[in-house]
Design an enzyme around this catalytic site. Structure first.
Site, PDB file in Angstrom:
ATOM      1  N   SER A 135       1.034  -1.201  -0.035  1.00 30.70           N
ATOM      2  CA  SER A 135      -0.026   0.291   0.066  1.00 30.70           C
ATOM      3  C   SER A 135       0.897   1.115   0.082  1.00 30.70           C
ATOM      4  CB  SER A 135      -0.933  -0.032   1.354  1.00 30.70           C
ATOM      5  OG  SER A 135      -1.812   1.081   1.582  1.00 30.70           O
ATOM      6  N   LYS A 161      -1.413  -1.067  -4.330  1.00 32.17           N
ATOM      7  CA  LYS A 161      -2.282  -0.285  -3.858  1.00 32.17           C
ATOM      8  C   LYS A 161      -2.069   1.300  -3.758  1.00 32.17           C
ATOM      9  CE  LYS A 161      -4.834   0.002   0.862  1.00 32.17           C
ATOM     10  NZ  LYS A 161      -5.248  -0.656   1.722  1.00 32.17           N
ATOM     11  N   LYS A 163      -3.357   5.195  -2.312  1.00 29.51           N
ATOM     12  CA  LYS A 163      -4.215   5.850  -1.664  1.00 29.51           C
ATOM     13  C   LYS A 163      -4.603   6.847  -2.565  1.00 29.51           C
ATOM     14  CE  LYS A 163      -3.867   3.717   2.301  1.00 29.51           C
ATOM     15  NZ  LYS A 163      -5.139   3.291   3.039  1.00 29.51           N
ATOM     16  N   ASP A 188      -7.357   3.230  -2.546  1.00 33.05           N
ATOM     17  CA  ASP A 188      -8.288   3.116  -1.166  1.00 33.05           C
ATOM     18  C   ASP A 188      -8.318   4.430  -0.870  1.00 33.05           C
ATOM     19  OD1 ASP A 188      -9.130   2.828   1.364  1.00 33.05           O
ATOM     20  OD2 ASP A 188      -7.252   1.806   2.020  1.00 33.05           O
ATOM     21  N   GLU A 213     -11.389   0.639  -2.673  1.00 31.11           N
ATOM     22  CA  GLU A 213     -11.535   0.493  -1.349  1.00 31.11           C
ATOM     23  C   GLU A 213     -12.196   1.530  -0.585  1.00 31.11           C
ATOM     24  OE1 GLU A 213      -7.908  -1.307   0.565  1.00 31.11           O
ATOM     25  OE2 GLU A 213      -8.580  -0.942   2.424  1.00 31.11           O
ATOM     26  N   ASP A 238     -13.483  -1.621   4.132  1.00 34.18           N
ATOM     27  CA  ASP A 238     -12.450  -1.643   5.193  1.00 34.18           C
ATOM     28  C   ASP A 238     -13.267  -1.244   6.427  1.00 34.18           C
ATOM     29  OD1 ASP A 238     -10.165  -1.414   7.180  1.00 34.18           O
ATOM     30  OD2 ASP A 238      -8.853  -0.444   5.347  1.00 34.18           O
ATOM     31  N   LYS A 262      -9.192  -6.537   9.000  1.00 37.62           N
ATOM     32  CA  LYS A 262      -8.029  -6.422   9.767  1.00 37.62           C
ATOM     33  C   LYS A 262      -8.507  -6.981  11.128  1.00 37.62           C
ATOM     34  CE  LYS A 262      -6.881  -1.993   7.394  1.00 37.62           C
ATOM     35  NZ  LYS A 262      -7.176  -0.574   7.395  1.00 37.62           N
ATOM     36  N   GLY A 290      -3.637  -4.103   6.647  1.00 35.68           N
ATOM     37  CA  GLY A 290      -2.722  -3.892   7.710  1.00 35.68           C
ATOM     38  C   GLY A 290      -3.064  -2.460   8.161  1.00 35.68           C
TER      39      GLY A 290
HETATM   40  O1  OSB Z   1      -6.818   1.792   5.016  1.00 31.12           O
HETATM   41  O2  OSB Z   1      -5.404   0.138   4.655  1.00 31.12           O
HETATM   42  C1  OSB Z   1      -5.930   1.239   5.370  1.00 31.12           C
HETATM   43  C2  OSB Z   1      -2.520   2.237   7.079  1.00 31.12           C
HETATM   44  C3  OSB Z   1      -3.213   2.970   8.103  1.00 31.12           C
HETATM   45  C4  OSB Z   1      -4.465   3.142   8.251  1.00 31.12           C
HETATM   46  C5  OSB Z   1      -5.344   2.636   7.100  1.00 31.12           C
HETATM   47  C6  OSB Z   1      -4.815   1.911   6.282  1.00 31.12           C
HETATM   48  C7  OSB Z   1      -3.583   1.610   6.140  1.00 31.12           C
HETATM   49  C8  OSB Z   1      -2.545   1.089   4.678  1.00 31.12           C
HETATM   50  C9  OSB Z   1      -1.252   0.440   5.155  1.00 31.12           C
HETATM   51  O3  OSB Z   1      -3.191   0.892   3.622  1.00 31.12           O
HETATM   52  C10 OSB Z   1      -1.433  -0.825   5.129  1.00 31.12           C
HETATM   53  C11 OSB Z   1      -0.179  -1.537   5.677  1.00 31.12           C
HETATM   54  O4  OSB Z   1       0.746  -1.692   4.923  1.00 31.12           O
HETATM   55  O5  OSB Z   1      -0.033  -1.930   6.882  1.00 31.12           O
HETATM   56 MG    MG Z   2      -8.055   0.659   3.817  1.00 34.87          MG
END
Ligand code: OSB
Ligand code: MG
Length: 370
Positions: A135, A161, A163, A188, A213, A238, A262, A290
């Protein structure tokens, strides 16, 4: 297991680079760890952040709820299983699932160690390796983003992925797709958009994304269902999937075709397994997200991701993608085939570097049964 002693230890760990999502950025993680001691030690990690920008919970609210309500509910008591302990936590407080998960997951590690089995096996896992994605946070500019995509794709991650948010979506995706037409790509939004922006999101269909997402807010199950009805790209939820009950509602409404689980968000492994099973029954694939966890939370995520309906690459990336040095040994590594091995030792299957924890700790409190 008899819960004779519980330690809360808060440590600080710097990410290799800041991680920015639609609602804020993080550089230094303040990680609240839980240790449960009986004859063996179980480890858990709270996924709550410093700021309430992903969830209402933060590391500060989690600490308060743990100290005042959750720890007193289990300290000194005997449980036949981690599942039984999970039920005691549910009875002790409404909500606050990130706080509960930290304790609950430590109990699963302890349970697995006392039964002398790997955590993945105790959870019902069937695989010894899980496919990994990565991500990538919002970058200062497109060149920085393209460089990171190139690097991570080159390392072998099976999907990338990105953001997204207002001003960092269509224009960026245009550039990324031109440069990497074949890449397995997802986005996402972390709830950045308003249901009134439905048409803006429908336009993302042209980028051939493997999923979008959480475009809308946590409570917007109907808006997600409406968008999904008009979108070819699968929606993945999520933030919205806070519990098995909420997941059942989302499946019934067809708010999503994919679910991100998660364990740290939904209250732990017991709730994660229920969500996994609900999705399997609905033929909806899941993957393990994560929350920028250390190796402790990562070990839990990787064990959970070995269950059969985790059919898509997770955000369970290698330790070195996050930190110069992880809290566990061995660190998690990406294998050349784009997978991460599920540890086969007892419990979480990795050793926790207690000396390093002491070196980076901000605070520790020990609770003992009287
Ligand atoms: O939305 O998945 C998410 C990190 C912090 C808060 C929300 C998210 C994320 C990530 C990182 O996308 C996922 C990771 O590499 O741990
Ligand atoms: Mg997410």
């Amino acid at each position: 297991m008899k819960i004779g002693r519980i330690t809360l230890q808060q440590v600080r760990l710097s990410l290799n680079e800041p991680f920015r999502i639609s609602s804020g950025a993080v550089h230094d993680r303040h990680i609240l760890l839980v240790k449960l001691d009986d004859d063996l030690r179980g480890y858990g990690e709270c996924v709550a952040g410093e700021e309430p920008n992903y969830s209402y919970e933060t590391v500060h609210t989690a600490r308060l709820v743990l100290e005042r309500y959750l720890i007193p509910a289990i300290l000194g008591r005997r449980f036949d299983s981690a599942r039984e302990l999970a039920a005691a936590l549910d009875a002790a407080a409404r909500g606050h699932r990130m706080a509960k998960a930290a304790l609950e997951m430590a109990a699963w590690d302890l349970d697995a160690k006392q039964r002398a089995v790997p955590l993945g096996r105790l959870l019902g896992g069937t695989r010894n390796a899980v496919p990994a994605g990565v991500s990538i946070g919002i970058q200062p500019g497109i060149e920085e983003l393209l460089e990171r995509i190139e690097r991570f794709a080159g390392e072998g991650y099976r999907r990338i992925k990105l953001k997204i948010t207002h001003g960092w979506d269509e224009r960026v995706l245009d550039r990324v797709r031109t440069r990497f037409p074949e890449l397995t790509l997802t986005v996402d939004a972390n709830a950045a958009y308003d249901p009134a922006e439905m048409r803006h999101l429908l336009a993302l269909d042209r980028f051939d994304l493997a999923m979008i997402e959480q475009p809308f807010g946590e409570d917007e199950l109907l808006a997600h269902a409406e968008l999904q009805a008009g979108l070819h790209t699968p929606i993945c939820l999520d933030e919205s999937v806070t519990s098995p009950g909420r997941c059942a509602e989302a499946l019934h409404l067809k708010s999503a075709r994919i679910v991100n689980i998660k364990p740290g968000r939904v209250g732990g492994h017991a709730a994660s397994i229920r969500i996994h099973d609900l999705c399997a029954d609905a033929d909806v694939p899941v993957w393990c997200g994560g929350m920028l966890e250390s190796g402790i939370g990562r070990a839990h995520n990787v064990a959970l991701a070995s269950l059969p309906n985790f059919r898509l690459p997770g955000d369970t990336s290698a330790s070195r993608r996050y930190w110069a040095r992880d809290l566990v040994r061995p660190a998690f590594e990406l294998r050349p085939d784009g997978t991460i091995a599920v540890p086969d030792g007892q419990g979480i299957g990795v050793d926790v570097d207690e000396e390093f924890l002491t070196a980076i700790q901000d605070e520790a409190t020990v609770f003992t049964a009287t």
